[in-house]
Scaffold this motif. Structure first.
Motif, PDB file in Angstrom:
ATOM      1  N   THR A 190       0.971  -0.735  -0.299  1.00  0.00           N
ATOM      2  CA  THR A 190      -0.399   0.499   0.286  1.00  0.00           C
ATOM      3  C   THR A 190       1.392   1.143   0.023  1.00  0.00           C
ATOM      4  OG1 THR A 190      -1.742   0.838   0.587  1.00  0.00           O
ATOM      5  CG2 THR A 190      -0.234   0.156   2.474  1.00  0.00           C
ATOM      6  N   SER A 247       0.271   8.152   3.645  1.00  0.00           N
ATOM      7  CA  SER A 247      -0.109   7.362   2.453  1.00  0.00           C
ATOM      8  C   SER A 247      -1.327   7.137   2.114  1.00  0.00           C
ATOM      9  CB  SER A 247       1.018   5.278   3.298  1.00  0.00           C
ATOM     10  OG  SER A 247       2.050   6.070   3.581  1.00  0.00           O
ATOM     11  N   THR A 257      -4.290   5.020   0.655  1.00  0.00           N
ATOM     12  CA  THR A 257      -4.323   3.088   1.135  1.00  0.00           C
ATOM     13  C   THR A 257      -5.823   3.360   0.719  1.00  0.00           C
ATOM     14  OG1 THR A 257      -5.582   4.710   3.491  1.00  0.00           O
ATOM     15  CG2 THR A 257      -3.316   3.969   3.731  1.00  0.00           C
ATOM     16  N   ILE A 310      -3.402   2.079   7.249  1.00  0.00           N
ATOM     17  CA  ILE A 310      -2.595   0.797   7.153  1.00  0.00           C
ATOM     18  C   ILE A 310      -2.485  -0.012   7.446  1.00  0.00           C
ATOM     19  CG2 ILE A 310       0.237   0.792   7.225  1.00  0.00           C
ATOM     20  CD1 ILE A 310       0.872   3.485   7.073  1.00  0.00           C
ATOM     21  N   ASP A 316      -5.620  -1.688   6.275  1.00  0.00           N
ATOM     22  CA  ASP A 316      -4.641  -2.275   4.817  1.00  0.00           C
ATOM     23  C   ASP A 316      -3.971  -3.919   4.815  1.00  0.00           C
ATOM     24  OD1 ASP A 316      -5.696  -0.752   3.624  1.00  0.00           O
ATOM     25  OD2 ASP A 316      -4.388   0.506   2.621  1.00  0.00           O
ATOM     26  N   VAL A 322       4.461  -1.394   3.219  1.00  0.00           N
ATOM     27  CA  VAL A 322       4.111   0.304   2.915  1.00  0.00           C
ATOM     28  C   VAL A 322       5.344   0.967   2.026  1.00  0.00           C
ATOM     29  CG1 VAL A 322       3.195   2.329   3.943  1.00  0.00           C
ATOM     30  CG2 VAL A 322       2.412   0.242   4.907  1.00  0.00           C
TER      31      VAL A 322
END
Length: 379
Positions: A125, A132, A134, A139, A142, A152
């Motif tokens: 991701t 970030s 997602t 996160i 995810d 990530v």
């Protein structure tokens, strides 16, 4: 079912001449002179060729990369045969600079398509930017809820990064750690390293100031400059794992980079190689003006493997480990990276000069006798 006969087996540890029985996409038996009375058993004689695990490429732009020169500079999606014909049977797909017109949803869909066509796929991701991008609202979610997400990606020490603070990075790492624990995936922060003078400064500060476990950091493009590589050797000495890009910018040919590293304490069990395949390759004229774009190939892993062995920097066992066992171990890809009973039936076969002959992914031929026998849906 498939019986591979007379393989000169590197698992990647050298095991000598052996036969390998495959069924249901898994390795069922390994031994000398195996013989089975099984209906519809396909027997394939390797005639003493080298058999290794299929290569694992942990950095491929499967939906394309680029875009820095405008919409027209976005590279296209990758095709199955452009992966398998270079010995790769497992990959990790990533986004790059463009986390706007390139989406995680498209990345996931392409990974599922390649899996359907025959290889094993995972994704990260995030993209270059922070916060970030997602699938969900975090996160952690995810990693827990999206089957293919194993880490990530962000960019650091690069003029295309978002220049996050140490506090922002540690919050990302904390989410990865919790998500990795709950999902049992482990989880990593896969870090695109640019060429800025800051190099790995942020990692060393976070390790010192927050005492965060080093195994969650995954810097890549580590041989972009000699100065960056020297910093990565220091990072290794603290227990860190590094990744070298075979197809991108590097300060010297990679056989020379590895030789230099060994002379300066490089830990061969704490390093991997990835291609950065299908990313954009800018082309400049003699005056430094951008005149065009190319598309990087996954072939660079195979060529690097051949060169390192040919130039006697590493033997086959150690060289193969950089693209198989080491990657699987660090990324917690269970049942990958080694030829042993119970693991996925992913193989590459070579002659003594390391010319590629066969590629088998999840028990089925993709390349046989040097010819492509399995193509993607639109090839």
């Amino acid at each position: 079912m498939l019986l591979l006969k007379n393989a000169n087996l590197y698992a990647p540890a050298y095991m000598g001449m052996n036969d390998v029985l495959v069924g249901g996409g898994k390795i069922l038996a390994i031994g000398e002179n195996l013989d089975f009375n099984i209906k519809e058993l396909e027997i394939y004689n390797l005639d003493g060729r080298i058999l290794t695990p299929g290569l694992i490429d942990q950095h491929v732009h499967i939906t394309g990369g680029g875009g820095e020169a405008g919409y027209h500079s976005r590279t296209p999606e990758i095709k199955l045969s452009d992966i398998t014909k270079y010995g790769t049977t497992t990959l990790v797909g990533t986004l790059g600079t463009d986390g706007c017109t390139r989406s995680l949803e498209n990345l996931y869909s392409k990974a599922k398509a390649l899996e359907y066509e025959g290889i094993s796929t995972f994704i990260h991701t995030g993209s270059y930017a922070t916060p970030s991008v997602t699938f969900t609202d975090s996160i952690t979610k995810d990693l827990v809820l999206i089957d293919k997400v194993i880490g990530v990606k962000i960019a650091m020490s690069d003029n295309r990064s978002s220049y996050p603070t140490d506090e922002e990075i540690i919050k990302i790492l904390a989410q990865i750690r919790i998500g990795g624990m709950i999902s049992k995936k482990g989880g990593i922060l896969h870090i695109h390293m640019g060429g800025l003078e800051t190099k790995l400064d942020f990692i060393f500060r976070i390790l010192k100031d927050f005492s965060f476990p080093i195994n969650y950091f995954s810097p890549t493009h580590c041989a972009r400059t000699k100065e960056l590589f020297d910093e990565c050797l220091k990072f290794q000495k603290l227990g860190g794992f590094i990744d070298i890009t075979t197809g991108g910018s590097k300060f010297a040919p990679l056989d020379e980079v590895i030789a230099y590293g060994i002379e300066n304490g490089l830990k061969l069990d704490m390093i991997s190689m990835s291609s950065d395949g299908n990313g954009s390759v800018p082309k400049f004229d003699e005056n430094g003006n951008l005149v065009g774009y190319g598309c990087a190939s996954c072939e660079s892993n195979l060529k690097t493997l051949q060169t390192i062995v040919k130039n006697k920097i590493l033997d086959i066992e150690k060289a193969i480990s950089l693209m198989t066992k080491n990657v699987a171990s660090f990324l917690n890809l269970h049942h990958k990276g080694e030829i042993k009973v119970g693991n996925d039936a992913d193989f590459a076969s070579f002659d003594n000069e390391l010319n590629l002959y066969d590629v088998i992914a999840r028990g089925e031929f993709c390349i046989k006798d040097g010819r492509i026998c399995k193509k993607g849906f639109f090839e």
